[in-house]
Design an enzyme around this catalytic site. Structure first.
Site, PDB file in Angstrom:
ATOM      1  N   HIS A 130       0.820  -1.220   0.000  1.00 13.08           N
ATOM      2  CA  HIS A 130       0.000   0.000   0.000  1.00 13.08           C
ATOM      3  C   HIS A 130       0.848   1.261   0.000  1.00 13.08           C
ATOM      4  CE1 HIS A 130      -3.391  -2.592   1.937  1.00 13.08           C
ATOM      5  NE2 HIS A 130      -3.252  -2.811   0.649  1.00 13.08           N
ATOM      6  N   CYS A 141       3.089  16.023 -12.479  1.00  9.81           N
ATOM      7  CA  CYS A 141       4.282  15.570 -13.219  1.00  9.81           C
ATOM      8  C   CYS A 141       4.827  14.300 -12.577  1.00  9.81           C
ATOM      9  CB  CYS A 141       5.330  16.688 -13.221  1.00  9.81           C
ATOM     10  SG  CYS A 141       6.206  16.861 -11.663  1.00  9.81           S
ATOM     11  N   CYS A 161       6.507  22.132  -9.855  1.00  3.96           N
ATOM     12  CA  CYS A 161       5.713  22.448 -11.055  1.00  3.96           C
ATOM     13  C   CYS A 161       4.432  23.183 -10.676  1.00  3.96           C
ATOM     14  CB  CYS A 161       5.376  21.160 -11.829  1.00  3.96           C
ATOM     15  SG  CYS A 161       4.008  20.195 -11.129  1.00  3.96           S
ATOM     16  N   GLY A 198      -1.227  -9.533  12.524  1.00  2.00           N
ATOM     17  CA  GLY A 198      -1.750  -8.196  12.825  1.00  2.00           C
ATOM     18  C   GLY A 198      -2.563  -7.562  11.718  1.00  2.00           C
ATOM     19  N   SER A 200      -6.619  -7.407   9.971  1.00  2.00           N
ATOM     20  CA  SER A 200      -8.035  -7.785  10.109  1.00  2.00           C
ATOM     21  C   SER A 200      -8.491  -8.607   8.911  1.00  2.00           C
ATOM     22  CB  SER A 200      -8.887  -6.521  10.240  1.00  2.00           C
ATOM     23  OG  SER A 200      -8.631  -5.652   9.143  1.00  2.00           O
ATOM     24  N   PRO A 225      -4.792 -10.882  18.299  1.00  2.60           N
ATOM     25  CA  PRO A 225      -5.553 -11.037  19.555  1.00  2.60           C
ATOM     26  C   PRO A 225      -7.026 -11.380  19.310  1.00  2.60           C
ATOM     27  CG  PRO A 225      -4.416  -8.912  19.481  1.00  2.60           C
ATOM     28  CD  PRO A 225      -4.252  -9.547  18.149  1.00  2.60           C
ATOM     29  N   GLU A 226      -7.482 -11.058  18.091  1.00  7.57           N
ATOM     30  CA  GLU A 226      -8.903 -11.298  17.730  1.00  7.57           C
ATOM     31  C   GLU A 226      -9.002 -12.303  16.592  1.00  7.57           C
ATOM     32  OE1 GLU A 226      -9.861  -8.233  20.350  1.00  7.57           O
ATOM     33  OE2 GLU A 226     -11.279  -9.468  19.219  1.00  7.57           O
ATOM     34  N   ALA A 242       1.484  -9.603  18.794  1.00  9.14           N
ATOM     35  CA  ALA A 242       2.608 -10.030  17.947  1.00  9.14           C
ATOM     36  C   ALA A 242       3.947  -9.892  18.662  1.00  9.14           C
ATOM     37  CB  ALA A 242       2.616  -9.193  16.667  1.00  9.14           C
TER      38      ALA A 242
HETATM   39  C1  BV8 Z   1      -8.497  -2.003  -5.263  1.00  5.36           C
HETATM   40  C2  BV8 Z   1      -3.101   2.851   2.586  1.00  5.36           C
HETATM   41  C3  BV8 Z   1      -9.205  -2.045  -7.512  1.00  5.36           C
HETATM   42  C4  BV8 Z   1      -3.493   4.226   2.871  1.00  5.36           C
HETATM   43  C5  BV8 Z   1      -4.981   1.306   2.641  1.00  5.36           C
HETATM   44  C6  BV8 Z   1     -16.111  -1.005  -2.764  1.00  5.36           C
HETATM   45  C7  BV8 Z   1     -15.655   0.177  -3.360  1.00  5.36           C
HETATM   46  C8  BV8 Z   1     -14.312   0.375  -3.686  1.00  5.36           C
HETATM   47  C9  BV8 Z   1     -13.375  -0.619  -3.408  1.00  5.36           C
HETATM   48  C10 BV8 Z   1     -13.854  -1.783  -2.800  1.00  5.36           C
HETATM   49  C11 BV8 Z   1     -15.190  -1.989  -2.479  1.00  5.36           C
HETATM   50  N1  BV8 Z   1     -15.306  -3.214  -1.907  1.00  5.36           N
HETATM   51  C12 BV8 Z   1     -14.083  -3.788  -1.848  1.00  5.36           C
HETATM   52  C13 BV8 Z   1     -13.211  -2.939  -2.405  1.00  5.36           C
HETATM   53  C14 BV8 Z   1     -11.789  -3.174  -2.564  1.00  5.36           C
HETATM   54  C15 BV8 Z   1     -11.079  -2.427  -1.435  1.00  5.36           C
HETATM   55  C16 BV8 Z   1     -11.319  -3.180  -0.147  1.00  5.36           C
HETATM   56  O1  BV8 Z   1     -10.773  -4.255   0.026  1.00  5.36           O
HETATM   57  N2  BV8 Z   1     -12.145  -2.598   0.741  1.00  5.36           N
HETATM   58  C17 BV8 Z   1     -12.450  -3.273   1.994  1.00  5.36           C
HETATM   59  C18 BV8 Z   1     -12.506  -2.253   3.137  1.00  5.36           C
HETATM   60  C19 BV8 Z   1     -13.760  -4.015   1.822  1.00  5.36           C
HETATM   61  N3  BV8 Z   1      -9.691  -2.458  -1.802  1.00  5.36           N
HETATM   62  C20 BV8 Z   1      -9.199  -1.436  -2.519  1.00  5.36           C
HETATM   63  O2  BV8 Z   1      -9.814  -0.428  -2.804  1.00  5.36           O
HETATM   64  C21 BV8 Z   1      -7.783  -1.650  -2.998  1.00  5.36           C
HETATM   65  N4  BV8 Z   1      -7.721  -1.337  -4.389  1.00  5.36           N
HETATM   66  O3  BV8 Z   1      -9.220  -2.913  -4.985  1.00  5.36           O
HETATM   67  O4  BV8 Z   1      -8.379  -1.454  -6.509  1.00  5.36           O
HETATM   68  C22 BV8 Z   1      -8.652  -1.525  -8.772  1.00  5.36           C
HETATM   69  C23 BV8 Z   1      -8.004  -2.398  -9.633  1.00  5.36           C
HETATM   70  C24 BV8 Z   1      -7.547  -1.930 -10.844  1.00  5.36           C
HETATM   71  C25 BV8 Z   1      -7.679  -0.573 -11.172  1.00  5.36           C
HETATM   72  C26 BV8 Z   1      -8.293   0.309 -10.266  1.00  5.36           C
HETATM   73  C27 BV8 Z   1      -8.792  -0.165  -9.056  1.00  5.36           C
HETATM   74  C28 BV8 Z   1      -6.836  -0.690  -2.271  1.00  5.36           C
HETATM   75  C29 BV8 Z   1      -6.705  -1.136  -0.831  1.00  5.36           C
HETATM   76  C30 BV8 Z   1      -5.645  -0.294  -0.148  1.00  5.36           C
HETATM   77  C31 BV8 Z   1      -6.287   0.826   0.608  1.00  5.36           C
HETATM   78  N5  BV8 Z   1      -5.253   1.544   1.380  1.00  5.36           N
HETATM   79  N6  BV8 Z   1      -4.031   1.983   3.284  1.00  5.36           N
HETATM   80  C32 BV8 Z   1      -3.155   4.608   4.276  1.00  5.36           C
HETATM   81  O5  BV8 Z   1      -2.657   3.758   5.055  1.00  5.36           O
HETATM   82  O6  BV8 Z   1      -3.379   5.770   4.605  1.00  5.36           O
HETATM   83  S1  BV8 Z   1      -5.793   0.051   3.436  1.00  5.36           S
HETATM   84  C33 BV8 Z   1      -5.640   0.132   5.133  1.00  5.36           C
HETATM   85  O7  BV8 Z   1      -6.245  -1.089   5.591  1.00  5.36           O
HETATM   86  C34 BV8 Z   1      -4.217   0.089   5.662  1.00  5.36           C
HETATM   87  O8  BV8 Z   1      -3.207  -0.040   4.674  1.00  5.36           O
HETATM   88  C35 BV8 Z   1      -4.217  -1.183   6.464  1.00  5.36           C
HETATM   89  O9  BV8 Z   1      -2.978  -1.772   6.514  1.00  5.36           O
HETATM   90  C36 BV8 Z   1      -5.168  -1.988   5.683  1.00  5.36           C
HETATM   91  C37 BV8 Z   1      -5.653  -3.242   6.312  1.00  5.36           C
HETATM   92  O10 BV8 Z   1      -5.961  -2.946   7.645  1.00  5.36           O
HETATM   93  P1  BV8 Z   1      -5.075  -3.726   8.751  1.00  5.36           P
HETATM   94  O11 BV8 Z   1      -3.624  -3.516   8.461  1.00  5.36           O
HETATM   95  O12 BV8 Z   1      -5.533  -5.134   8.830  1.00  5.36           O
HETATM   96  O13 BV8 Z   1      -5.402  -2.910  10.038  1.00  5.36           O
HETATM   97  P2  BV8 Z   1      -6.743  -2.980  10.906  1.00  5.36           P
HETATM   98  O14 BV8 Z   1      -6.729  -1.807  11.818  1.00  5.36           O
HETATM   99  O15 BV8 Z   1      -7.914  -3.251  10.021  1.00  5.36           O
HETATM  100  O16 BV8 Z   1      -6.551  -4.320  11.765  1.00  5.36           O
HETATM  101  C38 BV8 Z   1      -5.512  -4.388  12.712  1.00  5.36           C
HETATM  102  C39 BV8 Z   1      -5.484  -5.828  13.182  1.00  5.36           C
HETATM  103  O17 BV8 Z   1      -4.418  -5.970  14.099  1.00  5.36           O
HETATM  104  C40 BV8 Z   1      -6.749  -6.254  13.896  1.00  5.36           C
HETATM  105  O18 BV8 Z   1      -7.142  -7.540  13.427  1.00  5.36           O
HETATM  106  C41 BV8 Z   1      -6.321  -6.345  15.363  1.00  5.36           C
HETATM  107  O19 BV8 Z   1      -6.999  -7.394  16.063  1.00  5.36           O
HETATM  108  C42 BV8 Z   1      -4.866  -6.688  15.224  1.00  5.36           C
HETATM  109  N7  BV8 Z   1      -4.022  -6.280  16.348  1.00  5.36           N
HETATM  110  C43 BV8 Z   1      -4.201  -5.239  17.211  1.00  5.36           C
HETATM  111  N8  BV8 Z   1      -3.180  -5.212  18.096  1.00  5.36           N
HETATM  112  C44 BV8 Z   1      -2.339  -6.234  17.767  1.00  5.36           C
HETATM  113  C45 BV8 Z   1      -2.868  -6.906  16.658  1.00  5.36           C
HETATM  114  N9  BV8 Z   1      -2.280  -7.977  16.089  1.00  5.36           N
HETATM  115  C46 BV8 Z   1      -1.119  -8.400  16.652  1.00  5.36           C
HETATM  116  N10 BV8 Z   1      -0.535  -7.809  17.712  1.00  5.36           N
HETATM  117  C47 BV8 Z   1      -1.119  -6.726  18.298  1.00  5.36           C
HETATM  118  N11 BV8 Z   1      -0.535  -6.143  19.363  1.00  5.36           N
HETATM  119 ZN    ZN Z   2       4.968  18.252 -10.357  1.00  5.43          ZN
END
Ligand code: BV8
Ligand code: ZN
Length: 253
Positions: A130, A141, A161, A198, A200, A225-226, A242
């Protein structure tokens, strides 16, 4: 039928031992990490309690539409995240993956995180699915640069630019960078084991990686954890943080 569904009474120690054995035996490994691996470094997760910023959900801000509508607001969110993450250090889980990489002939770490902590910890064979919060790129540009400056000189930052710069991350609805995705899925198809830490397991295509590895015969290990949508497919799913579990598993390898 995964082993986890056969013996639900397995103790954590047995799970750790089984995961350690599989990681020790594997010559080809893929690890997928999400925001949870950085939680114990102090980085707010995306969907956890700390994930909200002001009253916004990440899904509402991490989109091209939000940026087109209000680039200043989106940049204030990224500037805040850069400010929070800049002083933070990798934790024992990041370091355990560096140790695992060093002792595994074919290893690839695919991260969804944009915090750069895997690189800081010393991971070499890592792909950032990502993108990274430390890269800025021009909306007009081809200019792109690494910029770890905190705070940013101006918000929203502009290119020479004249056009707006944007964070070098992949937003919802945007395609992931081709090379990292190709490398990650090729490695998943060859992997003997896949370690999922880590995340979801909600965001695609990253969440498909462990499923592709499993379909190709890989042993699936989850640390969280979940429970997650991946849990029923995992051969071992360890319930815990983790930074405690990953070193225990890697030390056992
Ligand atoms: C794509 C970067 C197609 C930015 C991120 C409807 C409309 C539009 C799109 C979609 C749609 N339905 C589905 C989609 C596809 C969409 C998608 O999957 N949506 C989901 C929500 C349903 N995906 C996309 O849009 C992707 N692109 O499909 O493009 C395409 C193809 C060709 C041409 C054009 C288009 C793009 C996805 C990337 C989005 N960008 N982030 C930024 O960070 O600012 S995603 C964002 O979620 C973060 O990157 C993050 O990493 C990612 C996943 O979340 P997690 O990392 O899992 O984090 P989260 O908080 O959810 O969970 C944390 C976990 O850790 C929990 O389980 C918790 O229990 C656990 N935890 C907590 N503490 C601990 C722990 N584990 C271990 N130890 C601990 N101590
Ligand atoms: Zn530029």
């Amino acid at each position: 039928m995964s082993e986890a569904s056969i013996d639900v009474s397995r103790t954590a120690a047995e799970g750790i031992a089984l995961a350690a054995r599989r990681l020790r035996e594997a010559r080809r490994l893929v690890a997928l990490t999400g925001a949870g691996i950085s939680a114990e470094s102090g980085v707010p997760t995306f969907r956890g309690p700390g994930g909200l910023w002001r009253q916004y959900r990440p899904e509402d801000l991490a989109t091209p539409d939000a940026f087109a509508r209000d680039p200043r607001l989106v940049w204030e969110w990224y500037a805040w995240r850069r400010q929070v993450i800049a002083p933070l250090r990798p934790n024992a889980a990041h370091r355990a993956l560096v140790a695992l990489e060093k002792r595994t002939p074919e290893f690839l770490l695919a991260t969804q995180n944009v915090d750069g902590l895997h690189g800081t910890a010393g991971s070499a064979r890592v792909v950032e699915l990502h993108g990274t919060i430390w890269r800025l790129r021009c909306t007009s540009c081809a200019h792109t640069r690494e910029d770890r400056g905190v705070p940013l000189a101006e918000i929203p930052p502009r290119c020479a630019c004249g056009a707006l710069l944007r964070p070098g991350v992949v937003w919802f609805g945007e395609a992931l960078p081709e090379e990292p995705v190709t490398r990650a899925f090729e490695a998943a198809r060859e992997a003997e084991a896949v370690l999922v830490v880590g995340t979801s397991s909600l965001v695609y295509p990253a969440a498909a990686l462990p499923q592709v590895a499993r379909a190709a015969g890989a042993f699936v290990i989850e640390i969280n954890p979940e429970p997650t949508p991946l849990t029923p497919l995992a051969d071992v799913s360890l319930r815990g943080p983790a930074a405690a579990l990953l070193p225990a598993i890697v030390e056992g390898t």
